[in-house]
Design a protein around this motif. Sequence first.
Motif, PDB file in Angstrom:
ATOM      1  N   LYS A 179      64.497 -14.258 -96.240  1.00 59.17           N
ATOM      2  CA  LYS A 179      63.543 -13.831 -95.216  1.00 59.17           C
ATOM      3  C   LYS A 179      62.168 -13.661 -95.856  1.00 59.17           C
ATOM      4  O   LYS A 179      62.063 -13.183 -96.981  1.00 59.17           O
ATOM      5  CB  LYS A 179      63.982 -12.500 -94.597  1.00 59.17           C
ATOM      6  CG  LYS A 179      65.298 -12.557 -93.850  1.00 59.17           C
ATOM      7  CD  LYS A 179      65.693 -11.175 -93.352  1.00 59.17           C
ATOM      8  CE  LYS A 179      67.034 -11.217 -92.635  1.00 59.17           C
ATOM      9  NZ  LYS A 179      67.470  -9.852 -92.206  1.00 59.17           N
ATOM     10  N   GLN A 180      61.133 -14.039 -95.141  1.00 59.24           N
ATOM     11  CA  GLN A 180      59.764 -13.804 -95.578  1.00 59.24           C
ATOM     12  C   GLN A 180      59.256 -12.547 -94.864  1.00 59.24           C
ATOM     13  O   GLN A 180      59.211 -12.494 -93.631  1.00 59.24           O
ATOM     14  CB  GLN A 180      58.878 -15.006 -95.246  1.00 59.24           C
ATOM     15  CG  GLN A 180      59.301 -16.257 -95.999  1.00 59.24           C
ATOM     16  CD  GLN A 180      58.429 -17.457 -95.661  1.00 59.24           C
ATOM     17  OE1 GLN A 180      57.460 -17.355 -94.924  1.00 59.24           O
ATOM     18  NE2 GLN A 180      58.785 -18.603 -96.214  1.00 59.24           N
ATOM     19  N   ILE A 181      58.916 -11.552 -95.660  1.00 59.45           N
ATOM     20  CA  ILE A 181      58.597 -10.222 -95.130  1.00 59.45           C
ATOM     21  C   ILE A 181      57.227  -9.790 -95.641  1.00 59.45           C
ATOM     22  O   ILE A 181      56.913  -9.954 -96.819  1.00 59.45           O
ATOM     23  CB  ILE A 181      59.660  -9.199 -95.575  1.00 59.45           C
ATOM     24  CG1 ILE A 181      61.071  -9.689 -95.220  1.00 59.45           C
ATOM     25  CG2 ILE A 181      59.396  -7.818 -94.941  1.00 59.45           C
ATOM     26  CD1 ILE A 181      62.179  -8.944 -95.930  1.00 59.45           C
ATOM     27  N   ALA A 182      56.417  -9.221 -94.767  1.00 61.99           N
ATOM     28  CA  ALA A 182      55.100  -8.707 -95.161  1.00 61.99           C
ATOM     29  C   ALA A 182      55.023  -7.218 -94.847  1.00 61.99           C
ATOM     30  O   ALA A 182      55.401  -6.794 -93.754  1.00 61.99           O
ATOM     31  CB  ALA A 182      53.991  -9.449 -94.422  1.00 61.99           C
ATOM     32  N   LEU A 183      54.550  -6.434 -95.819  1.00 56.80           N
ATOM     33  CA  LEU A 183      54.324  -5.008 -95.609  1.00 56.80           C
ATOM     34  C   LEU A 183      52.835  -4.762 -95.397  1.00 56.80           C
ATOM     35  O   LEU A 183      51.989  -5.289 -96.128  1.00 56.80           O
ATOM     36  CB  LEU A 183      54.786  -4.187 -96.818  1.00 56.80           C
ATOM     37  CG  LEU A 183      56.207  -3.614 -96.755  1.00 56.80           C
ATOM     38  CD1 LEU A 183      57.204  -4.757 -96.851  1.00 56.80           C
ATOM     39  CD2 LEU A 183      56.435  -2.611 -97.860  1.00 56.80           C
ATOM     40  N   PHE A 184      52.528  -3.936 -94.393  1.00 53.50           N
ATOM     41  CA  PHE A 184      51.147  -3.578 -94.080  1.00 53.50           C
ATOM     42  C   PHE A 184      50.972  -2.082 -94.314  1.00 53.50           C
ATOM     43  O   PHE A 184      51.363  -1.259 -93.484  1.00 53.50           O
ATOM     44  CB  PHE A 184      50.832  -3.915 -92.620  1.00 53.50           C
ATOM     45  CG  PHE A 184      51.054  -5.362 -92.271  1.00 53.50           C
ATOM     46  CD1 PHE A 184      50.049  -6.291 -92.447  1.00 53.50           C
ATOM     47  CD2 PHE A 184      52.281  -5.791 -91.775  1.00 53.50           C
ATOM     48  CE1 PHE A 184      50.250  -7.631 -92.124  1.00 53.50           C
ATOM     49  CE2 PHE A 184      52.493  -7.121 -91.444  1.00 53.50           C
ATOM     50  CZ  PHE A 184      51.472  -8.048 -91.627  1.00 53.50           C
ATOM     51  N   HIS A 185      50.357  -1.738 -95.448  1.00 56.11           N
ATOM     52  CA  HIS A 185      50.220  -0.325 -95.793  1.00 56.11           C
ATOM     53  C   HIS A 185      49.070   0.371 -95.072  1.00 56.11           C
ATOM     54  O   HIS A 185      49.054   1.592 -94.990  1.00 56.11           O
ATOM     55  CB  HIS A 185      50.036  -0.178 -97.307  1.00 56.11           C
ATOM     56  CG  HIS A 185      51.312  -0.259 -98.077  1.00 56.11           C
ATOM     57  ND1 HIS A 185      52.234   0.761 -98.111  1.00 56.11           N
ATOM     58  CD2 HIS A 185      51.833  -1.261 -98.826  1.00 56.11           C
ATOM     59  CE1 HIS A 185      53.259   0.404 -98.863  1.00 56.11           C
ATOM     60  NE2 HIS A 185      53.056  -0.811 -99.305  1.00 56.11           N
ATOM     61  N   ASP A 186      48.108  -0.399 -94.570  1.00 57.26           N
ATOM     62  CA  ASP A 186      46.878   0.211 -94.077  1.00 57.26           C
ATOM     63  C   ASP A 186      46.539  -0.211 -92.655  1.00 57.26           C
ATOM     64  O   ASP A 186      46.904  -1.297 -92.207  1.00 57.26           O
ATOM     65  CB  ASP A 186      45.709  -0.156 -94.999  1.00 57.26           C
ATOM     66  CG  ASP A 186      45.932   0.330 -96.417  1.00 57.26           C
ATOM     67  OD1 ASP A 186      46.098   1.542 -96.594  1.00 57.26           O
ATOM     68  OD2 ASP A 186      45.956  -0.507 -97.340  1.00 57.26           O
ATOM     69  N   SER A 197      46.073  -2.898 -98.405  1.00 58.69           N
ATOM     70  CA  SER A 197      47.156  -3.317 -99.290  1.00 58.69           C
ATOM     71  C   SER A 197      48.217  -4.086 -98.510  1.00 58.69           C
ATOM     72  O   SER A 197      48.823  -3.560 -97.576  1.00 58.69           O
ATOM     73  CB  SER A 197      47.786  -2.089 -99.965  1.00 58.69           C
ATOM     74  OG  SER A 197      48.829  -2.474-100.830  1.00 58.69           O
ATOM     75  N   TYR A 198      48.421  -5.342 -98.897  1.00 66.43           N
ATOM     76  CA  TYR A 198      49.398  -6.236 -98.276  1.00 66.43           C
ATOM     77  C   TYR A 198      50.441  -6.582 -99.334  1.00 66.43           C
ATOM     78  O   TYR A 198      50.101  -6.812-100.494  1.00 66.43           O
ATOM     79  CB  TYR A 198      48.681  -7.499 -97.806  1.00 66.43           C
ATOM     80  CG  TYR A 198      49.540  -8.572 -97.190  1.00 66.43           C
ATOM     81  CD1 TYR A 198      49.647  -8.693 -95.806  1.00 66.43           C
ATOM     82  CD2 TYR A 198      50.210  -9.512 -97.970  1.00 66.43           C
ATOM     83  CE1 TYR A 198      50.397  -9.708 -95.219  1.00 66.43           C
ATOM     84  CE2 TYR A 198      50.965 -10.526 -97.400  1.00 66.43           C
ATOM     85  CZ  TYR A 198      51.054 -10.622 -96.015  1.00 66.43           C
ATOM     86  OH  TYR A 198      51.811 -11.626 -95.442  1.00 66.43           O
ATOM     87  N   VAL A 199      51.706  -6.623 -98.937  1.00 65.54           N
ATOM     88  CA  VAL A 199      52.769  -6.952 -99.880  1.00 65.54           C
ATOM     89  C   VAL A 199      53.603  -8.093 -99.306  1.00 65.54           C
ATOM     90  O   VAL A 199      54.155  -7.972 -98.215  1.00 65.54           O
ATOM     91  CB  VAL A 199      53.671  -5.738-100.179  1.00 65.54           C
ATOM     92  CG1 VAL A 199      54.688  -6.091-101.253  1.00 65.54           C
ATOM     93  CG2 VAL A 199      52.843  -4.535-100.616  1.00 65.54           C
ATOM     94  N   ALA A 200      53.654  -9.207-100.029  1.00 70.09           N
ATOM     95  CA  ALA A 200      54.486 -10.347 -99.643  1.00 70.09           C
ATOM     96  C   ALA A 200      55.857 -10.192-100.297  1.00 70.09           C
ATOM     97  O   ALA A 200      55.943  -9.960-101.503  1.00 70.09           O
ATOM     98  CB  ALA A 200      53.830 -11.653-100.082  1.00 70.09           C
ATOM     99  N   CYS A 201      56.928 -10.321 -99.515  1.00 68.16           N
ATOM    100  CA  CYS A 201      58.285 -10.039-100.017  1.00 68.16           C
ATOM    101  C   CYS A 201      59.280 -11.106 -99.568  1.00 68.16           C
ATOM    102  O   CYS A 201      59.088 -11.763 -98.546  1.00 68.16           O
ATOM    103  CB  CYS A 201      58.800  -8.702 -99.468  1.00 68.16           C
ATOM    104  SG  CYS A 201      57.687  -7.305 -99.505  1.00 68.16           S
ATOM    105  N   ILE A 202      60.346 -11.222-100.349  1.00 67.97           N
ATOM    106  CA  ILE A 202      61.534 -11.954 -99.923  1.00 67.97           C
ATOM    107  C   ILE A 202      62.748 -11.081-100.227  1.00 67.97           C
ATOM    108  O   ILE A 202      62.745 -10.322-101.191  1.00 67.97           O
ATOM    109  CB  ILE A 202      61.669 -13.323-100.622  1.00 67.97           C
ATOM    110  CG1 ILE A 202      61.727 -13.155-102.147  1.00 67.97           C
ATOM    111  CG2 ILE A 202      60.555 -14.262-100.206  1.00 67.97           C
ATOM    112  CD1 ILE A 202      62.056 -14.451-102.898  1.00 67.97           C
TER     113      ILE A 202
END
Length: 285
Positions: A179-186, A197-202
């Motif tokens: 899965k391609q997941i993005a975290l949005f901290h702000d 702050s953006y975090v790209a995740c799998i």
Amino acid sequence: MKKDTKHARDDIINTTFYYIYKNLEYKITLDELAKLNHLSKYHYHRIIKEETGKTLFELIADERLKKAANLLITNKHSTISEIANKCGYISHSSFIKAFKLRYNYTPTQWRKGKFKEYSKELIEKFLTAKDFSKIEPEIKVCKVIHCAYIRHNGYDKTIKKSWEKLKAIAYENGIKEYKQIALFHDNPVITPLKNCSYVACINVNKDFKAISTFDIPESLCAVFNLKGVYGDVLNFIRYVYHYWLPNSGYEAKTIPAYAIYHKNYFTTEQKDFDLDFYLPINVLY
């Protein structure tokens, strides 16, 4: 800087940020973070300052205040003291002093609408936002997701570089399905896009070691399906935080919102996206 040194430093920064986000409501010390990273206090703190341009104290204070500024807008049923405590402030007076120094307004003034004056230039960028009011979320418990990730500073098109690197890492480690997941901290309405702050995740297995990993924790979430083009995600975040949440019967947690892509325009040649946006929430009684 040698490749191994750069990798080690990236891991220290990622571990530090994850620990801060996870423990925002608690006291966080230099001792515990240095120990967590298996370094002396002096060496650890020097790396933090060199890599972020901030002292550890400044880094923690910045994250606490950004989170508090957003919760003051979204969580209208929580008292200012409750929000201060969620963001790690024991003293009400110290929170008010720190908040005013950072945002030029007291928390009470901010909550009553002064954030709009503070964010006037940022808000103007969202005046052509689509009408998202017909998108109804599903409220459900979302399980833990173990992720490998790359942290990116800024909400902009250069995010594509982080996704390209993450895809390359997945390929070299034989990961074909993920899965391609993005975290949005702000909240992009109250934080300049270049500072978000953006975090790209799998998602990966627990034994994955190639790059830093962390858990997106289990949480009750409001899950929205969103389709659109570049820029719509930020407009949608604005809608969720400023309109949907305050009138929903729920409040935001300190856990960051995240998206799981069905179609990711950062990793394809297509200009549109399709994603599920997950907003961690608490129920108001």
